[in-house]
Design an enzyme around this catalytic site. Structure first.
Site, PDB file in Angstrom:
ATOM      1  N   LYS A 123     -30.049   2.426 -38.198  1.00  0.00           N
ATOM      2  CA  LYS A 123     -28.682   3.098 -37.572  1.00  0.00           C
ATOM      3  C   LYS A 123     -28.893   3.138 -36.154  1.00  0.00           C
ATOM      4  CE  LYS A 123     -25.813   7.165 -37.708  1.00  0.00           C
ATOM      5  NZ  LYS A 123     -25.633   8.432 -38.075  1.00  0.00           N
TER       6      LYS A 123
ATOM      7  N   ILE B  20     -29.814  16.963 -41.565  1.00  0.00           N
ATOM      8  CA  ILE B  20     -31.058  16.733 -41.989  1.00  0.00           C
ATOM      9  C   ILE B  20     -31.892  16.882 -40.750  1.00  0.00           C
ATOM     10  CG2 ILE B  20     -32.772  14.793 -42.519  1.00  0.00           C
ATOM     11  CD1 ILE B  20     -30.628  13.959 -44.552  1.00  0.00           C
TER      12      ILE B  20
ATOM     13  N   THR C 137     -25.988  15.475 -38.779  1.00  0.00           N
ATOM     14  CA  THR C 137     -27.016  16.416 -38.114  1.00  0.00           C
ATOM     15  C   THR C 137     -27.825  17.494 -39.091  1.00  0.00           C
ATOM     16  OG1 THR C 137     -25.054  17.678 -37.536  1.00  0.00           O
ATOM     17  CG2 THR C 137     -25.984  16.376 -35.804  1.00  0.00           C
TER      18      THR C 137
HETATM   19  P1  FAD Z   1     -29.107  21.152 -52.160  1.00  0.00           P
HETATM   20  O1  FAD Z   1     -29.165  19.617 -52.342  1.00  0.00           O
HETATM   21  O2  FAD Z   1     -27.682  21.793 -52.996  1.00  0.00           O
HETATM   22  O3  FAD Z   1     -30.262  21.678 -53.241  1.00  0.00           O
HETATM   23  C1  FAD Z   1     -30.450  22.885 -53.754  1.00  0.00           C
HETATM   24  C2  FAD Z   1     -31.386  23.137 -54.621  1.00  0.00           C
HETATM   25  O4  FAD Z   1     -31.628  24.445 -55.002  1.00  0.00           O
HETATM   26  C3  FAD Z   1     -31.524  22.445 -56.012  1.00  0.00           C
HETATM   27  O5  FAD Z   1     -32.693  21.880 -56.285  1.00  0.00           O
HETATM   28  C4  FAD Z   1     -31.211  23.391 -56.976  1.00  0.00           C
HETATM   29  O6  FAD Z   1     -31.586  22.880 -58.225  1.00  0.00           O
HETATM   30  C5  FAD Z   1     -31.850  24.318 -56.267  1.00  0.00           C
HETATM   31  N1  FAD Z   1     -31.495  25.967 -56.858  1.00  0.00           N
HETATM   32  C6  FAD Z   1     -30.242  26.463 -56.555  1.00  0.00           C
HETATM   33  N2  FAD Z   1     -29.876  27.472 -57.517  1.00  0.00           N
HETATM   34  C7  FAD Z   1     -31.112  27.637 -58.201  1.00  0.00           C
HETATM   35  C8  FAD Z   1     -31.412  28.328 -59.253  1.00  0.00           C
HETATM   36  N3  FAD Z   1     -30.682  29.482 -59.471  1.00  0.00           N
HETATM   37  N4  FAD Z   1     -32.658  28.328 -59.805  1.00  0.00           N
HETATM   38  C9  FAD Z   1     -33.597  27.275 -59.499  1.00  0.00           C
HETATM   39  N5  FAD Z   1     -33.001  26.345 -58.605  1.00  0.00           N
HETATM   40  C10 FAD Z   1     -31.855  26.565 -57.744  1.00  0.00           C
HETATM   41  N6  FAD Z   1     -26.794  15.626 -43.943  1.00  0.00           N
HETATM   42  C11 FAD Z   1     -27.137  14.676 -43.208  1.00  0.00           C
HETATM   43  O7  FAD Z   1     -28.300  14.917 -42.484  1.00  0.00           O
HETATM   44  N7  FAD Z   1     -26.531  13.329 -43.011  1.00  0.00           N
HETATM   45  C12 FAD Z   1     -25.471  13.186 -43.794  1.00  0.00           C
HETATM   46  O8  FAD Z   1     -25.002  12.178 -43.784  1.00  0.00           O
HETATM   47  C13 FAD Z   1     -24.748  14.291 -44.527  1.00  0.00           C
HETATM   48  N8  FAD Z   1     -23.738  13.941 -45.460  1.00  0.00           N
HETATM   49  C14 FAD Z   1     -23.163  15.238 -46.035  1.00  0.00           C
HETATM   50  C15 FAD Z   1     -22.182  15.008 -46.322  1.00  0.00           C
HETATM   51  C16 FAD Z   1     -21.511  16.281 -47.595  1.00  0.00           C
HETATM   52  C17 FAD Z   1     -20.203  15.977 -47.980  1.00  0.00           C
HETATM   53  C18 FAD Z   1     -22.162  17.219 -47.563  1.00  0.00           C
HETATM   54  C19 FAD Z   1     -21.731  18.252 -48.220  1.00  0.00           C
HETATM   55  C20 FAD Z   1     -23.435  17.369 -46.815  1.00  0.00           C
HETATM   56  C21 FAD Z   1     -23.978  16.206 -46.205  1.00  0.00           C
HETATM   57  N9  FAD Z   1     -25.269  16.192 -45.454  1.00  0.00           N
HETATM   58  C22 FAD Z   1     -25.592  15.110 -44.613  1.00  0.00           C
HETATM   59  C23 FAD Z   1     -25.957  17.476 -45.681  1.00  0.00           C
HETATM   60  C24 FAD Z   1     -27.186  17.407 -46.396  1.00  0.00           C
HETATM   61  O9  FAD Z   1     -26.666  16.942 -47.836  1.00  0.00           O
HETATM   62  C25 FAD Z   1     -27.834  18.534 -46.884  1.00  0.00           C
HETATM   63  O10 FAD Z   1     -28.305  18.983 -45.587  1.00  0.00           O
HETATM   64  C26 FAD Z   1     -29.057  18.230 -47.776  1.00  0.00           C
HETATM   65  O11 FAD Z   1     -28.845  17.520 -48.767  1.00  0.00           O
HETATM   66  C27 FAD Z   1     -29.898  19.444 -47.853  1.00  0.00           C
HETATM   67  O12 FAD Z   1     -29.424  20.189 -49.116  1.00  0.00           O
HETATM   68  P2  FAD Z   1     -30.245  21.503 -49.536  1.00  0.00           P
HETATM   69  O13 FAD Z   1     -31.394  20.857 -49.975  1.00  0.00           O
HETATM   70  O14 FAD Z   1     -30.048  22.475 -48.507  1.00  0.00           O
HETATM   71  O15 FAD Z   1     -29.267  21.928 -50.925  1.00  0.00           O
END
Ligand code: FAD
Length: 504
Positions: A85, A353, A351
């Site tokens: 990219k 990640i 941003t």
């Molecule tokens: P999640 O992926 O939601 O993971 C949460 C975890 O917690 C899961 O494993 C779940 O099982 C666990 N969990 C929750 N509750 C419990 C429970 N009660 N018991 C046990 N486990 C539990 N970021 C970028 O850098 N570039 C992008 O292009 C980009 N595009 C995006 C587009 C959209 C529409 C969105 C919404 C986000 C985007 N992001 C992007 C952000 C990126 O997706 C997130 O920052 C990244 O995926 C991190 O997610 P997370 O791990 O915080 O949460």
């Protein structure tokens, strides 16, 4: 040993999305000693809850993270179906049919102590050039569909840019899991149903799973996603809502097969109630619509997205809801929130990640003992707030300056007064093209310049320091630089060629 001042021996990471596995892998790498892991790390995740399953585009610092983990780029590219990219192409944010490019690089060298963009502003003010894209090497390269990593020689035009990756977030988490488990991280599958807090300190003592198992730890890293299982539901950290500046609150993600070779850039196309992304990977294209539910209903948003994708969807639409903003305290007591649990900014500049990665670096730098010195926590929260506010301003800039005439969303964004910190940048840029960078800025002056000029905002004058040379000489020099860039780009292989060896 005194409990309050002993070292942290057990860390629990709650959540196994991108944030959880990034944290587990990075901590494991940092705490690996010749005798094994100096800290016991357990990651709890629930397959039945799942992850958000999006997050495919990044900015260049991701490469440092991959290096820090000890992953070779080849390995990363192969295991995550990544493409290169060079920046983002913004379509239809200005006049209908217009576009501009935010490339990961500068607009030329420093000449007589001044950034070359200032000379370009002088030429623009004199009516000698239309725009500044011909001086952005990554933009020219991306539009030509060419790619090679930058060279080391600073005298070469081909050293003036950087690159990031577009990749499959699910495959990324899987690769990080293999790496983390290989380093000794323990994974615990199960749904957390209760959080046990210490009656005196309020610190989290353990999380309880539905089968009654308990995971105890000294430090908890909350990567549970939007719900903020520990940081909000237990620790009540509070949330600062920024939706008056950034009203989009929903997204639909929809992958499809590629109809053409993968380009080395992300596309962000403005629509009447938000914007749509297109992210080409090796094996598919990620598409999505980020929109304001006050300005379009879910079905109409889906129809709009379906009308834009280049081939039939490969999966059911993934619908997401969010409130843009940040957790007031991302570290409270013995809980540190990362990823979506810490707040959310829409992915317009890819941003999230990068924020996770920087937060992990900050945590390692300020890693506590069991005394949880409030000074460490204050500093972590202060720096985290500044970093995310600077990115917020950069994203608000796109909406505030957008010139679309369709839809109330755009009028609302134009008319809403931006944060003071952003207003200052806008006024100074209009005055003479300077971008006053504050502490913890993720985007440098040339990135801001790409968006300002792409949306038709030009400085009234350049800094007087570039007014010494004759204008004709500056124009000739500019033509030479642009020609050097054209020639350098023509010598590069096609992006698809560079990534052919990795095709899945
Ligand atoms: P999640 O992926 O939601 O993971 C949460 C975890 O917690 C899961 O494993 C779940 O099982 C666990 N969990 C929750 N509750 C419990 C429970 N009660 N018991 C046990 N486990 C539990 N970021 C970028 O850098 N570039 C992008 O292009 C980009 N595009 C995006 C587009 C959209 C529409 C969105 C919404 C986000 C985007 N992001 C992007 C952000 C990126 O997706 C997130 O920052 C990244 O995926 C991190 O997610 P997370 O791990 O915080 O949460």
């Amino acid at each position: 040993m005194d409990q309050a001042s002993g070292e942290v021996r057990r860390v629990a990471v709650v959540g196994g999305g991108t944030a959880g596995w990034m944290a587990a892998a990075a901590l494991a790498r940092a705490f690996t000693r010749p005798s094994g892991l100096a800290v016991e790390i357990t990651l709890v995740e629930s397959e039945s809850i799942g992850t958000v399953g999006v997050g495919e585009a990044t900015i260049p610092p991701i490469r440092q993270f991959i290096r820090m983990l000890g992953l070779a780029e080849d390995d990363f590219i192969r295991s995550t179906a990544a493409t290169a990219k060079l920046g983002i192409c913004f379509k239809d944010w200005g006049a209908p049919g217009s576009d501009y490019f935010h490339g990961f690089g500068d607009y030329g060298p420093t000449v007589a102590g001044q950034a070359w963009r200032q000379y370009l502003f002088r030429l623009k003010a004199a009516g000698r050039i239309e725009g500044i894209e011909p001086w952005s090497l990554p933009a020219v390269m991306a539009r030509a569909g060419r790619f090679a990593p930058p060279v080391d020689d600073p005298r070469s035009a081909l050293s003036h840019y950087s690159y990031a990756f577009q990749f499959d977030a699910g495959l990324f988490a899987r690769r990080l899991r293999t790496l983390a488990e290989g380093l000794g991280v323990m994974r615990c599958e199960g749904r957390i149903v209760d959080v046990v807090q210490h009656p005196d300190t309020g610190h989290v003592a353990a999380v309880r799973l539905e089968d009654d198992r308990q995971v105890e730890a000294d430090l908890f890293i909350d990567c549970s996603g939007f719900r903020g299982l520990l940081i909000e539901q237990s620790m009540k950290a509070g949330y600062e809502d920024w939706s008056h500046w950034l009203p989009c609150d929903r997204a639909i993600a929809l992958p499809c097969a590629a109809a053409r070779p993968a380009e080395p850039f992300t596309t962000a196309r403005a629509r009447s109630a938000g914007w749509q992304w297109r992210i080409p990977l090796q094996h598919r294209v990620g598409n999505g619509y980020v929109y304001s539910s006050a300005h379009i209903d879910d079905q109409a948003a889906l129809d709009d997205l379906l009308g834009q994708v280049e081939s039939p969807p490969l999966a059911e639409p993934n619908r997401l809801r969010f409130v843009t903003g940040r957790r007031r305290e991302v570290w409270k007591g013995n809980v540190v929130a990362l990823g979506l649990a810490s707040g959310f900014l829409e992915p317009l500049e890819s941003t999230s990640i990068s924020l996770i990665q920087n937060a992990i670096g900050r945590l390692l730098q300020l890693f506590p003992d069991r005394g949880f010195d409030p000074a460490l926590i204050r500093e972590y929260n202060r720096a985290s707030a500044l970093e995310v506010e600077r990115i917020r301003d950069f994203i608000v800039l796109h909406y505030h300056l957008a010139q679309r005439a369709d839809g109330d969303l755009w009028r609302q964004c134009r008319e809403t007064t931006p944060p003071d910190s952003l207003m200052h940048k806008i006024e100074l840029f209009r005055a003479q093209g300077d971008v006053p960078l504050l502490e913890d800025e993720s985007f440098r002056e040339d990135s801001w310049t790409a968006v300002f000029t792409g949306l038709g905002v030009w400085p009234r004058r350049a800094t007087p320091l570039v007014g010494v040379d004759e204008l004709d000489d500056v124009e000739r020099q500019a033509a030479r630089f642009a020609e050097l860039i054209r020639q350098a780009v023509a010598s590069l292989p096609a992006h698809s060629e560079h990534f052919t060896g990795y095709a899945r």
